[in-house]
Design a protein around this motif. Structure first.
Motif, PDB file in Angstrom:
ATOM      1  N   LEU A 162       0.821  -1.215   0.000  1.00 18.10           N
ATOM      2  CA  LEU A 162       0.000   0.000   0.000  1.00 18.10           C
ATOM      3  C   LEU A 162       0.850   1.259   0.000  1.00 18.10           C
ATOM      4  CD1 LEU A 162      -2.739  -0.999   2.612  1.00 18.10           C
ATOM      5  CD2 LEU A 162      -2.887  -1.095   0.114  1.00 18.10           C
ATOM      6  N   HIS A 163       2.140   1.099   0.210  1.00 17.63           N
ATOM      7  CA  HIS A 163       3.015   2.263   0.343  1.00 17.63           C
ATOM      8  C   HIS A 163       4.158   2.272  -0.665  1.00 17.63           C
ATOM      9  CE1 HIS A 163       1.011   3.439   4.069  1.00 17.63           C
ATOM     10  NE2 HIS A 163       1.001   2.157   4.366  1.00 17.63           N
ATOM     11  N   LEU A 164       4.078   1.439  -1.668  1.00 17.94           N
ATOM     12  CA  LEU A 164       5.117   1.457  -2.697  1.00 17.94           C
ATOM     13  C   LEU A 164       4.990   2.738  -3.530  1.00 17.94           C
ATOM     14  CD1 LEU A 164       5.022  -2.249  -3.889  1.00 17.94           C
ATOM     15  CD2 LEU A 164       6.705  -1.167  -2.377  1.00 17.94           C
ATOM     16  N   PRO A 165       6.111   3.337  -3.929  1.00 16.27           N
ATOM     17  CA  PRO A 165       6.049   4.587  -4.700  1.00 16.27           C
ATOM     18  C   PRO A 165       5.364   4.374  -6.044  1.00 16.27           C
ATOM     19  CG  PRO A 165       8.282   3.699  -4.684  1.00 16.27           C
ATOM     20  CD  PRO A 165       7.499   2.892  -3.695  1.00 16.27           C
ATOM     21  N   GLU A 166       4.697   5.421  -6.495  1.00 15.35           N
ATOM     22  CA  GLU A 166       3.908   5.329  -7.717  1.00 15.35           C
ATOM     23  C   GLU A 166       4.514   6.174  -8.830  1.00 15.35           C
ATOM     24  OE1 GLU A 166       0.047   6.533  -6.479  1.00 15.35           O
ATOM     25  OE2 GLU A 166      -0.414   4.618  -5.488  1.00 15.35           O
ATOM     26  N   PRO A 168       6.043   7.041 -12.892  1.00 17.21           N
ATOM     27  CA  PRO A 168       7.209   6.575 -13.660  1.00 17.21           C
ATOM     28  C   PRO A 168       8.456   6.410 -12.804  1.00 17.21           C
ATOM     29  CG  PRO A 168       6.050   8.335 -14.821  1.00 17.21           C
ATOM     30  CD  PRO A 168       5.447   8.255 -13.461  1.00 17.21           C
ATOM     31  N   GLU A 169       8.738   7.374 -11.932  1.00 13.08           N
ATOM     32  CA  GLU A 169       9.909   7.245 -11.058  1.00 13.08           C
ATOM     33  C   GLU A 169       9.696   6.159 -10.007  1.00 13.08           C
ATOM     34  OE1 GLU A 169      12.875   8.448 -11.307  1.00 13.08           O
ATOM     35  OE2 GLU A 169      12.336   9.516 -13.137  1.00 13.08           O
ATOM     36  N   GLY A 170       8.464   6.006  -9.582  1.00 13.48           N
ATOM     37  CA  GLY A 170       8.153   4.964  -8.617  1.00 13.48           C
ATOM     38  C   GLY A 170       8.442   3.580  -9.138  1.00 13.48           C
ATOM     39  N   ARG A 171       8.233   3.395 -10.441  1.00 13.47           N
ATOM     40  CA  ARG A 171       8.487   2.085 -11.053  1.00 13.47           C
ATOM     41  C   ARG A 171       9.954   1.691 -10.885  1.00 13.47           C
ATOM     42  NH1 ARG A 171       7.252   3.402 -15.898  1.00 13.47           N
ATOM     43  NH2 ARG A 171       5.011   3.247 -15.486  1.00 13.47           N
ATOM     44  N   ARG A 172      10.854   2.641 -11.052  1.00 11.17           N
ATOM     45  CA  ARG A 172      12.279   2.371 -10.898  1.00 11.17           C
ATOM     46  C   ARG A 172      12.607   1.955  -9.464  1.00 11.17           C
ATOM     47  NH1 ARG A 172      17.061   6.937 -11.079  1.00 11.17           N
ATOM     48  NH2 ARG A 172      18.829   5.513 -11.416  1.00 11.17           N
ATOM     49  N   TRP A 173      12.017   2.650  -8.504  1.00 10.53           N
ATOM     50  CA  TRP A 173      12.315   2.350  -7.109  1.00 10.53           C
ATOM     51  C   TRP A 173      11.644   1.070  -6.631  1.00 10.53           C
ATOM     52  CZ3 TRP A 173      16.010   4.493  -4.194  1.00 10.53           C
ATOM     53  CH2 TRP A 173      16.621   5.638  -4.710  1.00 10.53           C
ATOM     54  N   ARG A 174      10.509   0.743  -7.216  1.00 16.90           N
ATOM     55  CA  ARG A 174       9.890  -0.553  -6.900  1.00 16.90           C
ATOM     56  C   ARG A 174      10.777  -1.690  -7.375  1.00 16.90           C
ATOM     57  NH1 ARG A 174       5.295   2.139  -8.848  1.00 16.90           N
ATOM     58  NH2 ARG A 174       5.248   0.885 -10.756  1.00 16.90           N
ATOM     59  N   ALA A 175      11.377  -1.512  -8.553  1.00 17.70           N
ATOM     60  CA  ALA A 175      12.273  -2.548  -9.079  1.00 17.70           C
ATOM     61  C   ALA A 175      13.518  -2.666  -8.206  1.00 17.70           C
ATOM     62  CB  ALA A 175      12.648  -2.221 -10.521  1.00 17.70           C
ATOM     63  N   LEU A 176      14.079  -1.534  -7.783  1.00 18.00           N
ATOM     64  CA  LEU A 176      15.246  -1.572  -6.902  1.00 18.00           C
ATOM     65  C   LEU A 176      14.921  -2.264  -5.588  1.00 18.00           C
ATOM     66  CD1 LEU A 176      16.828   1.976  -7.380  1.00 18.00           C
ATOM     67  CD2 LEU A 176      17.929  -0.223  -7.869  1.00 18.00           C
ATOM     68  N   LEU A 177      13.761  -1.945  -5.034  1.00 18.13           N
ATOM     69  CA  LEU A 177      13.369  -2.567  -3.771  1.00 18.13           C
ATOM     70  C   LEU A 177      13.193  -4.071  -3.944  1.00 18.13           C
ATOM     71  CD1 LEU A 177      12.518  -2.384  -0.805  1.00 18.13           C
ATOM     72  CD2 LEU A 177      10.176  -1.919  -1.589  1.00 18.13           C
ATOM     73  N   ASN A 178      12.579  -4.484  -5.035  1.00 19.04           N
ATOM     74  CA  ASN A 178      12.360  -5.907  -5.255  1.00 19.04           C
ATOM     75  C   ASN A 178      13.690  -6.655  -5.375  1.00 19.04           C
ATOM     76  OD1 ASN A 178      10.463  -8.184  -6.007  1.00 19.04           O
ATOM     77  ND2 ASN A 178      11.751  -8.119  -7.845  1.00 19.04           N
ATOM     78  N   GLU A 179      14.640  -6.080  -6.110  1.00 22.86           N
ATOM     79  CA  GLU A 179      15.953  -6.730  -6.243  1.00 22.86           C
ATOM     80  C   GLU A 179      16.692  -6.754  -4.911  1.00 22.86           C
ATOM     81  OE1 GLU A 179      18.348  -5.765  -9.756  1.00 22.86           O
ATOM     82  OE2 GLU A 179      16.641  -4.613 -10.497  1.00 22.86           O
ATOM     83  N   ALA A 180      16.571  -5.668  -4.145  1.00 16.62           N
ATOM     84  CA  ALA A 180      17.221  -5.629  -2.833  1.00 16.62           C
ATOM     85  C   ALA A 180      16.628  -6.680  -1.902  1.00 16.62           C
ATOM     86  CB  ALA A 180      17.074  -4.236  -2.220  1.00 16.62           C
ATOM     87  N   GLN A 181      15.324  -6.867  -1.968  1.00 13.17           N
ATOM     88  CA  GLN A 181      14.673  -7.872  -1.120  1.00 13.17           C
ATOM     89  C   GLN A 181      15.158  -9.278  -1.455  1.00 13.17           C
ATOM     90  OE1 GLN A 181      10.576  -6.816  -1.919  1.00 13.17           O
ATOM     91  NE2 GLN A 181      10.345  -5.855   0.087  1.00 13.17           N
ATOM     92  N   VAL A 182      15.357  -9.544  -2.723  1.00 15.23           N
ATOM     93  CA  VAL A 182      15.862 -10.866  -3.126  1.00 15.23           C
ATOM     94  C   VAL A 182      17.269 -11.087  -2.560  1.00 15.23           C
ATOM     95  CG1 VAL A 182      16.570 -12.293  -5.079  1.00 15.23           C
ATOM     96  CG2 VAL A 182      14.438 -10.976  -5.206  1.00 15.23           C
ATOM     97  N   LEU A 183      18.126 -10.068  -2.690  1.00 15.21           N
ATOM     98  CA  LEU A 183      19.489 -10.186  -2.170  1.00 15.21           C
ATOM     99  C   LEU A 183      19.488 -10.364  -0.651  1.00 15.21           C
ATOM    100  CD1 LEU A 183      21.261  -7.400  -4.285  1.00 15.21           C
ATOM    101  CD2 LEU A 183      21.452  -9.879  -4.587  1.00 15.21           C
ATOM    102  N   LEU A 184      18.656  -9.616   0.031  1.00 14.64           N
ATOM    103  CA  LEU A 184      18.591  -9.714   1.491  1.00 14.64           C
ATOM    104  C   LEU A 184      18.021 -11.065   1.933  1.00 14.64           C
ATOM    105  CD1 LEU A 184      17.310  -6.107   2.267  1.00 14.64           C
ATOM    106  CD2 LEU A 184      19.562  -7.032   2.863  1.00 14.64           C
ATOM    107  N   HIS A 185      17.004 -11.524   1.238  1.00 15.62           N
ATOM    108  CA  HIS A 185      16.376 -12.799   1.598  1.00 15.62           C
ATOM    109  C   HIS A 185      17.381 -13.954   1.512  1.00 15.62           C
ATOM    110  CE1 HIS A 185      13.346 -15.966   1.845  1.00 15.62           C
ATOM    111  NE2 HIS A 185      13.900 -16.514   0.792  1.00 15.62           N
ATOM    112  N   ASN A 186      18.267 -13.887   0.540  1.00 18.50           N
ATOM    113  CA  ASN A 186      19.216 -14.989   0.316  1.00 18.50           C
ATOM    114  C   ASN A 186      20.528 -14.816   1.062  1.00 18.50           C
ATOM    115  OD1 ASN A 186      17.487 -16.371  -1.488  1.00 18.50           O
ATOM    116  ND2 ASN A 186      18.117 -15.012  -3.160  1.00 18.50           N
ATOM    117  N   HIS A 187      20.663 -13.742   1.831  1.00 13.60           N
ATOM    118  CA  HIS A 187      21.956 -13.451   2.450  1.00 13.60           C
ATOM    119  C   HIS A 187      22.203 -14.330   3.676  1.00 13.60           C
ATOM    120  CE1 HIS A 187      25.386 -11.249   4.003  1.00 13.60           C
ATOM    121  NE2 HIS A 187      25.434 -10.590   2.859  1.00 13.60           N
TER     122      HIS A 187
END
Length: 303
Positions: A162-166, A168-187
């Motif tokens: 409910l709080h993900l950024p919206e 065109p710029e939000g799309r970039r940051w949602r992608a960064l957050l998703n990739e960061a979550q994958v890296l953190l989850h597997n760390h």
């Protein structure tokens, strides 16, 4: 910060009144509150509450730069964004944000997590650093366009989606957050924390973007409290327009603790009085001379 309004002798900075729901008022404090001056409700929220006592020029709320200056002393001339570690727990409807910032990470754990994340953000043009294990920062290149980010007080306890950024710029940051979550989850750090029964740092909270203000002015001369944002604002304040003391009680959960500070402060507060400033915008100003308002019935509850 209204210039015509006299600053109180003591400010008790308090959480939302609902924190103390069900806790009784002592007879002395019930009488003092009902005889005091109930102020008009102000804007609720952490930022609005602190901005009642600190004036920033230019106007804004660049928390990342403010706390970065206290943490590392290098905030000037650069825009910053907080990227605090967070713990997100999946549930039936989404992903609940359970904790932000203070996850109990050690310096060694923080450095190991940063080493995994730095290439991701570096490739996007952002340098990631963490002078404190609970406060992580991204330095922003000149002219970086950012979406609106939700502050932790809004996100905490709610569904992350409910709080993900919206936009065109939000799309970039949602992608960064998703990739960061994958890296953190597997760390391995998070695997070890889970095995030890500790919460993992499996997400990030982006917020507080901006540059260091040109000037910070306080309405009180002294601040008693070590919470990071409040302490950073106090350190940046180059001038004050009042002689009072601000006491940070926002972490209090026991109303009797607040009453003790109130009753200790009130007798010597004089005409300036004691201000109770709640995070939900409610406020009372109490003065010793108000004890003669005998016709008012004692307050039954804070709300």
């Amino acid at each position: 910060m209204p210039a015509a309004e006299a600053a109180p002798a003591v400010v008790l900075l308090l959480p939302e009144r609902r924190r103390f729901a069900g806790q009784p008022l002592s007879p002395a404090v019930a009488r003092a509150l009902t005889r005091g001056d109930r102020g008009a409700d102000a804007e609720p929220g952490e930022s609005a509450q602190l901005l009642r006592w600190f004036e920033l020029l230019p106007r804004g709320w660049p928390v990342a730069a403010i706390t970065r200056q206290r943490d590392a002393g290098d905030a000037a001339g650069q825009a910053w964004l907080r990227a605090d570690p967070a713990f997100v727990r999946p549930d039936m409807t989404g992903a609940r944000v359970m904790a932000i910032g203070d996850l109990g990470l050690s310096r060694e754990e923080t450095d190991a997590l940063l080493a995994e994340l730095r290439p991701l953000f570096g490739d996007a043009g952002f340098a990631l650093s963490a002078p404190s294990p609970s406060r992580w920062y991204l330095s922003l290149p000149q002219g970086a366009a950012l979406p609106a980010f939700s502050p932790p007080e809004t996100v905490l306890g709610d569904d992350l989606f409910l709080h993900l950024p919206e936009g065109p710029e939000g799309r970039r940051w949602r992608a960064l957050l998703n990739e960061a979550q994958v890296l953190l989850h597997n760390h391995p750090v998070n695997a070890a924390r889970l095995a030890a029964g500790r919460v993992p740092a499996n997400s990030l909270c982006f917020w507080g973007a901006g540059r260091l203000p040109d000037r910070v002015r306080g309405r009180v001369a002294k601040v008693a409290g070590d919470e990071a944002t409040l302490a950073a604002l106090a350190a940046l304040a180059t001038e004050t327009v009042g002689e009072g003391t601000l006491l940070d009680l926002r972490a209090a959960r026991d109303w009797s603790q607040v009453e003790r500070h109130l009753l200790e402060s009130l007798p010597a507060s004089g005409a300036a009085g004691v201000r109770l400033d709640f995070a939900d915008g409610a406020a009372w100003t109490l003065r010793p001379g108000q004890r003669w308002r005998l016709w008012r019935r004692p307050l039954a509850a804070l709300a």
